[in-house]
Design a protein around this motif. Sequence first.
Motif, PDB file in Angstrom:
ATOM      1  N   MET A   1       1.068  -0.748  -0.121  1.00 34.84           N
ATOM      2  CA  MET A   1      -0.463   0.160  -0.103  1.00 34.84           C
ATOM      3  C   MET A   1       0.592   1.087  -0.265  1.00 34.84           C
ATOM      4  SD  MET A   1      -3.105  -0.867   2.479  1.00 34.84           S
ATOM      5  CE  MET A   1      -2.363  -2.045   3.916  1.00 34.84           C
ATOM      6  N   THR A   2       0.104   1.906  -1.059  1.00 34.59           N
ATOM      7  CA  THR A   2       1.242   3.480  -0.593  1.00 34.59           C
ATOM      8  C   THR A   2       0.520   4.153  -0.454  1.00 34.59           C
ATOM      9  OG1 THR A   2       1.259   3.684  -3.565  1.00 34.59           O
ATOM     10  CG2 THR A   2       3.455   2.802  -1.930  1.00 34.59           C
ATOM     11  N   VAL A   3       0.358   5.910  -0.035  1.00 33.71           N
ATOM     12  CA  VAL A   3      -0.436   6.904   0.194  1.00 33.71           C
ATOM     13  C   VAL A   3       0.825   7.854  -0.643  1.00 33.71           C
ATOM     14  CG1 VAL A   3      -1.112   8.726   1.143  1.00 33.71           C
ATOM     15  CG2 VAL A   3      -1.460   5.589   1.999  1.00 33.71           C
ATOM     16  N   SER A   4       0.018   8.792  -1.239  1.00 33.05           N
ATOM     17  CA  SER A   4       0.718   9.804  -1.770  1.00 33.05           C
ATOM     18  C   SER A   4      -0.363  10.792  -1.300  1.00 33.05           C
ATOM     19  CB  SER A   4       1.000  10.274  -3.531  1.00 33.05           C
ATOM     20  OG  SER A   4      -0.524  10.296  -3.990  1.00 33.05           O
ATOM     21  N   VAL A   5       0.772  12.407  -1.515  1.00 30.15           N
ATOM     22  CA  VAL A   5       0.254  13.174  -0.535  1.00 30.15           C
ATOM     23  C   VAL A   5       0.351  14.941  -1.618  1.00 30.15           C
ATOM     24  CG1 VAL A   5       0.556  15.671   1.235  1.00 30.15           C
ATOM     25  CG2 VAL A   5       0.021  13.017   1.892  1.00 30.15           C
ATOM     26  N   THR A   6      -1.252  15.855  -1.572  1.00 34.33           N
ATOM     27  CA  THR A   6       0.005  16.107  -3.053  1.00 34.33           C
ATOM     28  C   THR A   6      -0.809  17.181  -2.555  1.00 34.33           C
ATOM     29  OG1 THR A   6      -0.447  14.721  -4.936  1.00 34.33           O
ATOM     30  CG2 THR A   6      -0.966  17.168  -5.863  1.00 34.33           C
ATOM     31  N   ASN A   7      -0.624  18.818  -3.079  1.00 32.56           N
ATOM     32  CA  ASN A   7      -1.439  19.977  -3.464  1.00 32.56           C
ATOM     33  C   ASN A   7      -2.129  20.159  -4.159  1.00 32.56           C
ATOM     34  OD1 ASN A   7       0.231  21.183  -0.431  1.00 32.56           O
ATOM     35  ND2 ASN A   7       2.404  21.980  -2.370  1.00 32.56           N
ATOM     36  N   HIS A   8      -3.248  20.969  -3.484  1.00 33.28           N
ATOM     37  CA  HIS A   8      -4.283  20.723  -4.574  1.00 33.28           C
ATOM     38  C   HIS A   8      -4.758  22.053  -4.004  1.00 33.28           C
ATOM     39  CE1 HIS A   8      -8.304  20.396  -5.772  1.00 33.28           C
ATOM     40  NE2 HIS A   8      -8.307  18.635  -6.188  1.00 33.28           N
ATOM     41  N   LEU A   9      -4.760  22.783  -5.084  1.00 34.37           N
ATOM     42  CA  LEU A   9      -4.626  24.134  -5.585  1.00 34.37           C
ATOM     43  C   LEU A   9      -6.228  24.256  -5.958  1.00 34.37           C
ATOM     44  CD1 LEU A   9      -1.392  25.317  -6.884  1.00 34.37           C
ATOM     45  CD2 LEU A   9      -2.250  24.821  -4.892  1.00 34.37           C
ATOM     46  N   ASN A  10      -7.186  26.011  -5.224  1.00 33.54           N
ATOM     47  CA  ASN A  10      -8.695  25.870  -6.142  1.00 33.54           C
ATOM     48  C   ASN A  10      -8.346  27.729  -6.730  1.00 33.54           C
ATOM     49  OD1 ASN A  10      -9.274  23.791  -4.165  1.00 33.54           O
ATOM     50  ND2 ASN A  10      -9.336  24.782  -2.168  1.00 33.54           N
ATOM     51  N   PHE A  11      -9.354  27.382  -7.745  1.00 33.26           N
ATOM     52  CA  PHE A  11      -9.454  28.425  -8.829  1.00 33.26           C
ATOM     53  C   PHE A  11     -11.229  29.048  -8.751  1.00 33.26           C
ATOM     54  CE2 PHE A  11      -5.064  26.244  -9.361  1.00 33.26           C
ATOM     55  CZ  PHE A  11      -4.675  27.520  -9.082  1.00 33.26           C
ATOM     56  N   ARG A  12     -11.037  29.391  -9.492  1.00 29.97           N
ATOM     57  CA  ARG A  12     -12.530  29.859  -9.927  1.00 29.97           C
ATOM     58  C   ARG A  12     -12.640  30.524 -11.492  1.00 29.97           C
ATOM     59  NH1 ARG A  12     -16.969  29.445  -6.934  1.00 29.97           N
ATOM     60  NH2 ARG A  12     -16.519  31.711  -5.749  1.00 29.97           N
TER      61      ARG A  12
END
Length: 141
Positions: A1-12
């Motif tokens: 099992m692996t987990v990855s963490v990523t910045n998830h940017l929000n825009f309009r």
Amino acid sequence: MTVSVTNHLNFRGDARAALEFYQLVFGGDIAIVTYKDAQNVQASSEADHVMWGQVAAKNGFRVMAYDVPSSVPWEQGKNAFFVSVRGDSAKEITELWEKLSAGATVAQPLAPSGWTPLYGMLKDRFGVTWVLDVATEYKAP
């Protein structure tokens, strides 16, 4: 099992332009799924907005982005990102969700969605918004 963490940017409405810019800067592959692609259009003017997108480069750079729908409050710079956690299995994501949700405010309960076996969103007790899901390869319709 692996987990990855990523910045998830929000825009309009600027997620596509931002992803294209980051791809130019960092290289890598770009993937974009619009609200129309996912058959999740809430406002016709937003059909081509990004529901999910990412740039992933072999050098390790990875960023995700989406266009916050107009039905959801959003202020540039105020709620500019989520932390995305992707896992290989529903069991793994469920275990992480159960721990992370202690004292949290759940915005989207952990449940199946149109693009993954499990997806959920919460704001933890420290005010950080997390999105958790099971990693899958999206196939456009």
